[in-house]
Design a protein around this motif. Structure first.
Motif, mmCIF file in Angstrom:
data_model
loop_
_atom_site.group_PDB
_atom_site.id
_atom_site.type_symbol
_atom_site.label_atom_id
_atom_site.label_comp_id
_atom_site.label_asym_id
_atom_site.label_seq_id
_atom_site.Cartn_x
_atom_site.Cartn_y
_atom_site.Cartn_z
ATOM 1 N N LEU A 20 0.540 -15.323 3.010
ATOM 2 C CA LEU A 20 1.275 -14.063 2.846
ATOM 3 C C LEU A 20 0.472 -13.148 1.935
ATOM 4 C CD1 LEU A 20 4.972 -15.316 2.344
ATOM 5 C CD2 LEU A 20 4.138 -13.941 4.260
ATOM 6 N N THR A 21 0.796 -11.874 1.960
ATOM 7 C CA THR A 21 0.101 -10.928 1.074
ATOM 8 C C THR A 21 0.854 -10.786 -0.245
ATOM 9 O OG1 THR A 21 1.369 -9.101 1.979
ATOM 10 C CG2 THR A 21 -0.776 -9.529 2.983
ATOM 11 N N SER A 22 0.125 -10.419 -1.265
ATOM 12 C CA SER A 22 0.747 -10.027 -2.535
ATOM 13 C C SER A 22 -0.165 -9.022 -3.218
ATOM 14 C CB SER A 22 0.939 -11.240 -3.452
ATOM 15 O OG SER A 22 1.410 -10.809 -4.720
ATOM 16 N N TYR A 23 0.449 -8.086 -3.940
ATOM 17 C CA TYR A 23 -0.335 -7.106 -4.689
ATOM 18 C C TYR A 23 0.069 -7.103 -6.168
ATOM 19 C CZ TYR A 23 0.427 -5.393 0.114
ATOM 20 O OH TYR A 23 0.597 -5.302 1.471
ATOM 21 N N SER A 24 1.040 -7.940 -6.541
ATOM 22 C CA SER A 24 1.609 -7.812 -7.889
ATOM 23 C C SER A 24 1.919 -9.178 -8.501
ATOM 24 C CB SER A 24 2.914 -7.009 -7.817
ATOM 25 O OG SER A 24 3.897 -7.801 -7.174
ATOM 26 N N PRO A 25 2.068 -9.219 -9.838
ATOM 27 C CA PRO A 25 2.407 -10.480 -10.515
ATOM 28 C C PRO A 25 3.741 -11.057 -10.043
ATOM 29 C CG PRO A 25 1.687 -8.861 -12.122
ATOM 30 C CD PRO A 25 1.808 -8.139 -10.817
ATOM 31 N N GLY A 41 -4.168 -7.940 0.218
ATOM 32 C CA GLY A 41 -4.603 -7.189 1.401
ATOM 33 C C GLY A 41 -4.782 -5.716 1.079
ATOM 34 N N ASP A 42 -5.709 -5.083 1.816
ATOM 35 C CA ASP A 42 -5.845 -3.631 1.619
ATOM 36 C C ASP A 42 -4.674 -2.891 2.273
ATOM 37 O OD1 ASP A 42 -6.613 -4.019 4.234
ATOM 38 O OD2 ASP A 42 -8.355 -2.691 4.143
ATOM 39 N N SER A 43 -3.770 -3.653 2.886
ATOM 40 C CA SER A 43 -2.512 -3.051 3.366
ATOM 41 C C SER A 43 -1.746 -2.443 2.194
ATOM 42 C CB SER A 43 -1.647 -4.098 4.071
ATOM 43 O OG SER A 43 -1.451 -5.229 3.252
ATOM 44 N N LEU A 44 -2.162 -2.744 0.969
ATOM 45 C CA LEU A 44 -1.514 -2.124 -0.194
ATOM 46 C C LEU A 44 -1.603 -0.603 -0.111
ATOM 47 C CD1 LEU A 44 -3.935 -1.118 -2.332
ATOM 48 C CD2 LEU A 44 -3.972 -3.517 -2.917
ATOM 49 N N GLY A 45 -2.636 -0.105 0.575
ATOM 50 C CA GLY A 45 -2.801 1.354 0.715
ATOM 51 C C GLY A 45 -1.573 1.988 1.346
ATOM 52 N N THR A 46 -1.133 1.421 2.461
ATOM 53 C CA THR A 46 0.033 1.982 3.155
ATOM 54 C C THR A 46 1.335 1.463 2.551
ATOM 55 O OG1 THR A 46 -0.371 0.235 4.780
ATOM 56 C CG2 THR A 46 -1.035 2.459 5.389
ATOM 57 N N LYS A 52 -1.379 7.094 4.634
ATOM 58 C CA LYS A 52 -1.171 7.102 6.091
ATOM 59 C C LYS A 52 -1.999 6.020 6.784
ATOM 60 C CE LYS A 52 0.742 11.427 7.433
ATOM 61 N NZ LYS A 52 0.883 12.185 6.179
ATOM 62 N N ASN A 53 -3.147 5.706 6.175
ATOM 63 C CA ASN A 53 -4.006 4.652 6.728
ATOM 64 C C ASN A 53 -4.750 4.005 5.559
ATOM 65 O OD1 ASN A 53 -6.370 6.260 6.158
ATOM 66 N ND2 ASN A 53 -5.797 7.488 7.940
ATOM 67 N N LEU A 54 -5.721 3.136 5.875
ATOM 68 C CA LEU A 54 -6.346 2.346 4.796
ATOM 69 C C LEU A 54 -7.637 2.962 4.267
ATOM 70 C CD1 LEU A 54 -5.778 -1.199 6.309
ATOM 71 C CD2 LEU A 54 -4.305 0.136 4.804
ATOM 72 N N LYS A 55 -7.953 4.167 4.762
ATOM 73 C CA LYS A 55 -9.271 4.733 4.428
ATOM 74 C C LYS A 55 -9.400 5.185 2.976
ATOM 75 C CE LYS A 55 -10.466 5.271 9.099
ATOM 76 N NZ LYS A 55 -10.735 5.966 10.300
ATOM 77 N N GLY A 56 -8.266 5.373 2.309
ATOM 78 C CA GLY A 56 -8.329 5.816 0.918
ATOM 79 C C GLY A 56 -8.279 4.662 -0.091
ATOM 80 N N VAL A 57 -8.252 3.437 0.395
ATOM 81 C CA VAL A 57 -8.188 2.294 -0.540
ATOM 82 C C VAL A 57 -9.565 2.098 -1.185
ATOM 83 C CG1 VAL A 57 -7.746 -0.188 -0.744
ATOM 84 C CG2 VAL A 57 -6.375 1.193 0.830
ATOM 85 N N THR A 58 -9.570 1.932 -2.507
ATOM 86 C CA THR A 58 -10.851 1.851 -3.223
ATOM 87 C C THR A 58 -11.083 0.442 -3.777
ATOM 88 O OG1 THR A 58 -9.799 2.393 -5.319
ATOM 89 C CG2 THR A 58 -10.585 4.263 -3.992
ATOM 90 N N ILE A 59 -12.331 0.229 -4.178
ATOM 91 C CA ILE A 59 -12.695 -1.035 -4.833
ATOM 92 C C ILE A 59 -11.854 -1.196 -6.101
ATOM 93 C CG2 ILE A 59 -14.545 -2.179 -6.130
ATOM 94 C CD1 ILE A 59 -15.444 -2.265 -3.387
ATOM 95 N N GLU A 60 -11.682 -0.105 -6.851
ATOM 96 C CA GLU A 60 -10.925 -0.187 -8.105
ATOM 97 C C GLU A 60 -9.493 -0.654 -7.862
ATOM 98 O OE1 GLU A 60 -12.032 -0.163 -11.300
ATOM 99 O OE2 GLU A 60 -13.897 -0.117 -10.175
ATOM 100 N N ILE A 210 -0.210 -15.494 9.060
ATOM 101 C CA ILE A 210 -0.093 -14.612 7.892
ATOM 102 C C ILE A 210 0.838 -13.451 8.236
ATOM 103 C CG2 ILE A 210 -2.208 -13.274 8.491
ATOM 104 C CD1 ILE A 210 -2.650 -13.086 5.352
ATOM 105 N N LEU A 211 1.591 -13.002 7.240
ATOM 106 C CA LEU A 211 2.393 -11.785 7.378
ATOM 107 C C LEU A 211 2.253 -10.990 6.088
ATOM 108 C CD1 LEU A 211 5.889 -12.743 8.921
ATOM 109 C CD2 LEU A 211 4.115 -11.340 9.982
ATOM 110 N N VAL A 212 2.521 -9.704 6.182
ATOM 111 C CA VAL A 212 2.605 -8.876 4.977
ATOM 112 C C VAL A 212 3.974 -9.189 4.357
ATOM 113 C CG1 VAL A 212 2.755 -6.487 4.143
ATOM 114 C CG2 VAL A 212 1.060 -7.097 5.883
#
Ligand code: KIV
Length: 263
Positions: A20-25, A41-46, A52-60, A210-212
């Motif tokens: 599964l995905t996670s972006y947080s503690p 996952g870079d799905s965190l962008g959306t 709107k899409n994943l193109k603005g997700v950065t390394i930071e 896997i799922l988000v």
């Protein structure tokens, strides 16, 4: 940890892998030990940033969320995405891969793959990164997610996807993620390679799923739920009811009562 990764990612592992995905503690603590792999996952962008899409997700962004996750995971294996345009050539890919892994200490690195960037997988694998090759629908190449359709229906698509998976294994990838690939094609890919396949919208014929997480609990009510998403919890509805009840209680002077006040 290396041995654990090999054991878990071994096709001989008797049960399907769960991821599964996670972006947080907070979410990481819920998932830790209850799934085999936790993906930042870079799905965190959306999902998280409302892009709107994943193109603005950065390394930071990946580094910050990655560290927040890995700091709170002890039992599961952690994986992290390399974001859009962070692996367009070998030198850039190596610099960014080192940066992400050194900062987050995630164990696996996931990259979206096509026949043009296969050499990057080989290069990073030779430098000892554990690479998951993401094939099929590769969201980083979409401006508009409404245009996403399952792939693998035609013979040409099927052959190309099988070849891509075989080449990813040859290039040193330790797993292949299949996104929105039709059942028959997913089945053929899984039987054509000896590294595990992890599917999202790619049927049960994968070595893992896997799922988000946000989709699993339906926290972001989607306009149109993709066919493959199963909501195991209606979190948005439950949370909304809780918020409405809280507001009613405050307005009526019911909360906070004595029970919730200091003497
Ligand atoms: O970024 C992500 O969350 C992913 C999943 C869709 C597998 O790549």
């Amino acid at each position: 940890m290396k041995r654990k990764i090999i054991r878990i990612l071994s096709k001989k592992f008797s049960k399907p892998l769960t991821c599964l995905t996670s972006y947080s503690p907070t979410i990481s603590k819920i998932l830790d030990g209850n799934v085999d792999i936790i993906l930042v996952g870079d799905s965190l962008g959306t999902t998280l940033y409302g892009m709107k899409n994943l193109k603005g997700v950065t390394i930071e962004m990946m580094k910050k969320h990655g560290l927040a996750v890995t700091n709170n995971v002890q039992k599961s294996i952690t994986a992290i995405d390399m974001p859009y345009k962070s692996y367009t050539n070998k030198r850039q890919a190596l610099k960014n891969a080192k940066d992400i892994i050194k900062y987050t200490k995630a164990k696996l690195l996931k990259l979206e793959i096509n026949k043009k960037n296969m050499s990057i997988i080989k290069y990073l694998s030779e430098k000892n990164f554990n690479i998951i090759a993401h094939i099929g629908v590769t969201p980083q190449s979409y401006n508009d997610f409404k245009k996403i359709k399952a792939v693998g229906r035609t013979n040409i698509q099927r052959e190309n996807l099988i070849r891509l998976a075989i080449n990813a294994e040859k290039a040193g990838a330790i797993g292949v993620l299949l996104e929105c690939i039709t059942q028959e094609t997913a089945k053929k890919i899984t039987s054509s390679i000896s590294i595990p396949t992890i599917g999202i919208g790619s049927s049960k014929y994968c070595d893992g799923q896997i799922l988000v997480f946000d989709d699993l609990i339906n926290i972001n009510k989607m306009e149109k739920t993709p066919r493959f998403v199963k909501h195991y919890l209606q979190f948005a509805n439950l949370a909304k009811k809780a918020v409405q009840k809280y507001s009613r209680d405050v307005k009526k002077g019911k909360y906070p009562n004595k029970r919730y006040s200091y003497k």
